[in-house]
Design a protein around this motif. Sequence first.
Motif, PDB file in Angstrom:
ATOM      1  N   ASN A 131      47.390  45.377  34.663  1.00 45.24           N
ATOM      2  CA  ASN A 131      46.224  45.886  35.382  1.00 45.24           C
ATOM      3  C   ASN A 131      45.309  46.574  34.389  1.00 45.24           C
ATOM      4  O   ASN A 131      45.753  47.354  33.549  1.00 45.24           O
ATOM      5  CB  ASN A 131      46.643  46.877  36.474  1.00 45.24           C
ATOM      6  N   GLU A 136      36.789  44.475  37.261  1.00 45.28           N
ATOM      7  CA  GLU A 136      35.843  43.674  38.039  1.00 45.28           C
ATOM      8  C   GLU A 136      34.386  43.947  37.659  1.00 45.28           C
ATOM      9  O   GLU A 136      33.518  43.089  37.849  1.00 45.28           O
ATOM     10  CB  GLU A 136      36.050  43.946  39.527  1.00 45.28           C
ATOM     11  N   LYS A 149      43.360  42.185  46.826  1.00 51.87           N
ATOM     12  CA  LYS A 149      43.934  43.474  46.467  1.00 51.87           C
ATOM     13  C   LYS A 149      45.205  43.796  47.243  1.00 51.87           C
ATOM     14  O   LYS A 149      45.868  44.802  46.967  1.00 51.87           O
ATOM     15  CB  LYS A 149      42.898  44.584  46.671  1.00 51.87           C
ATOM     16  N   SER A 222      45.482  43.640  41.047  1.00 50.29           N
ATOM     17  CA  SER A 222      44.763  44.843  41.469  1.00 50.29           C
ATOM     18  C   SER A 222      45.605  46.091  41.213  1.00 50.29           C
ATOM     19  O   SER A 222      46.815  46.018  40.972  1.00 50.29           O
ATOM     20  CB  SER A 222      44.425  44.750  42.959  1.00 50.29           C
TER      21      SER A 222
END
Length: 377
Positions: A131, A136, A149, A222
């Motif tokens: 992660n 984004e 997500k 996510s």
Amino acid sequence: MLKFIAEKLIQKKWMVLSLVIGGILMISMAVCNPMYINGALQNLLTTNLSNSFEETGIYPVSVNYNMGIKVSDSDWEDKNDIQIKGMDDKISHINIPIVLDISLLSVKKSSVFTKLNTEENNESIFFQPSNLSDLEEHINIITGKNYNKKVGKDGVYEAIVSKSAFYNLNLVLDEVITFDKLKDKDGNMIKIKIVGVFEPKDSEDAYWVMDQELLNTACFVSDSNFNKIANAIYFDKKSAGSVNMNRTVLYDYTKIDYKDIDQLLSIVKVLKEQNLTCTFADAFKEYKASNQKVVTTMNILQVPTMFLLAIFIYMVSSQMLAMESNEIAMLKSRGVSRRQIILIYLLQSSILSLFSMIVGVPIGYFMCKTLGVSNSF
């Protein structure tokens, strides 16, 4: 007395004008030089750091913290928060605005098989669920879609990969990769579906300062899904450090005051003792080496000019005094005391000096601003 002084000055207006011009120039130089040196040193620091970034690709003012975290009993988020708070406390003494705060979280690399890298052909790849904070905001999806997500109903986590990873690892869009070495306490294997491929919005963005090799082996999920994966995976005592946290804090080097360099270097020394990696020590040391050269050069350029102006003012003053010798003798013959004569010339000098200062300071400031438009000497 003031009326008498005014009449004296008007009678010798051209000499007075020369004296005032010399005074204005001297004060302007005296005001401009320290201001310009300060501006030049500040500009030198910013330019050096900017050039260093362009030449090396390494962000010049950053702090990095990398460590493995042992996770057990679903306590990943608590332990991660503790590490983040610990680093925040360590870097709290750095009083520079933060540009970016980037956290890269990764589960240990695992050998996996894919549709094109099959077990039958004995062609596995190394892959790791990861992660990256604020990912984004810095990417464009070029194929497929962005990850969901939330975990799917079938227990599959959606992930995206970099363009380089997609091609280098021979991945297939929408394939589900099973991590047979990453299991929860019930023995269920972690499954991740590749739903999209991304590329950086801007390859020159400071956000991409991390080791690019990391992008070639990572599939990004996510925040919430990574926390679920990290909490779900069962690590025994031999697997300590299987979840890795790599945090990089980037500081706005254009906001650094050159006067704070020594203080920042002392902070860097302390941070290194606490196992944090700092990129700005070398850049600051290089700046300090050229700092003194700039100050010396500017002072050498100023001294001859100030010396010549001082001689000019002395010559004009001496000429005026010689011209007024008869006037002084006449004043003495009329009973004017030596003290009163000194007071007259003291007031005259004060008036001229005050006028030169009032005019010279703004001119010096304007000269400094004009010269400061240039980016180099």
